[in-house]
Design an enzyme around this catalytic site. Sequence first.
Site, short mmCIF file in Angstrom:
data_model
loop_
_atom_site.label_atom_id
_atom_site.label_comp_id
_atom_site.label_asym_id
_atom_site.label_seq_id
_atom_site.Cartn_x
_atom_site.Cartn_y
_atom_site.Cartn_z
N GLY A 49 0.83 -1.19 0.00
CA GLY A 49 0.00 0.00 0.00
C GLY A 49 0.86 1.24 0.00
O GLY A 49 1.98 1.25 -0.52
N CYS A 50 0.36 2.30 0.60
CA CYS A 50 1.09 3.57 0.64
C CYS A 50 2.43 3.39 1.34
O CYS A 50 2.50 2.86 2.45
CB CYS A 50 0.25 4.61 1.38
SG CYS A 50 1.07 6.22 1.54
N PHE A 51 3.50 3.86 0.71
CA PHE A 51 4.81 3.63 1.30
C PHE A 51 5.04 4.44 2.57
O PHE A 51 5.94 4.14 3.35
CB PHE A 51 5.97 3.83 0.31
CG PHE A 51 5.94 5.03 -0.57
CD1 PHE A 51 5.22 6.18 -0.27
CD2 PHE A 51 6.68 5.03 -1.75
CE1 PHE A 51 5.23 7.29 -1.10
CE2 PHE A 51 6.71 6.13 -2.60
CZ PHE A 51 5.98 7.27 -2.27
#
Length: 219
Positions: free
Chosen positions: A53-55
């Site tokens: 997902g979002c880093f």
Amino acid sequence: MKKISKITLIVLSIITSAFHFSCGSAGEKKEAGLKNHTNNMDQKLDKITFGAGCFWCVEAVFQRVKGVKSVTSGYMGGKIKNPTYREVCSGLTGHAEVCQLAYDPKEVDVATLLEIFWQTHDPTTLNRQGADTGTQYRSAVFFHTPEQQKEAEAWKQKLNAQHVFPNPIVTEITAASEFYVAEDYHQNYFNENGTEPYCQIVIKPKMDKFLKAFKSKLN
């Protein structure tokens, strides 16, 4: 393969649910220049690269793990060189948002890193984590050694066999390709922007659960 702990059996309580804020919408900032990743890591350190997902979320988790010496946000698995954040967010480059870890195998083994990886995101949702949707948010293990590949595949098979998740794991397990470091403003994001809405609504609840579940693994 490391024996699956009791913590793993309650993994569903740690998975982040869908939120109204997304990583992409929170990242409307001026693009910084990109450069190819240069390997300045100590030769005694190993590398592994995760997409979950979002880093920003992945970075915040692994920065706090004992034995992890650096966490760098970037892009991997795509088909163009030097992608920008905006290009990756379009979903047209094929890159995933990833974090590349440099870790000391004498302090933390790959099995522990994989255990944390599986438990801090939902590996059963294809190209999605919560409100963040698109191929750039896919679940992925980019391995750097045959041993990492073997361990990751064993974990995936075991978790599926034990039905730890209600649905099959869709995590991509593939060899690491060229890594592009993300723009400067993505690095150390949660530590520097912890009061922003996305951090408070999405990252902080995940971090609270992670810190409680993996207390013995933290710096």
